[in-house]
Motif scaffolding. Sequence first.
Motif: not given
Length: 72
Positions: A7-9, A41-44, A48-50, A54-55
């Motif tokens: 949902y975040l992505k 949101l993408w940093a979050w 989450l994806w480690r 990206l972050w």
Amino acid sequence: MKTLDFYLKWAATAVIVLATLANAFDIVPLNKILFLLGSVLWAWVGVLWRQPSLWILNVFCGLLYIIGLIYK
């Protein structure tokens, strides 16, 4: 069942598309605010994806948007 990152992505992607639209029509400062939200949101998602690439990218972009909001 879909996880939080799903949902975040998609929320982040939708916000970035809206930010691009606002930027195309020169709607200031909404464009920067939306880009900032999308970056957060993408940093979050990156956390989450480690995925440091990206972050880190999105934290850096978010900081630049904050600077742009303050100084313009």
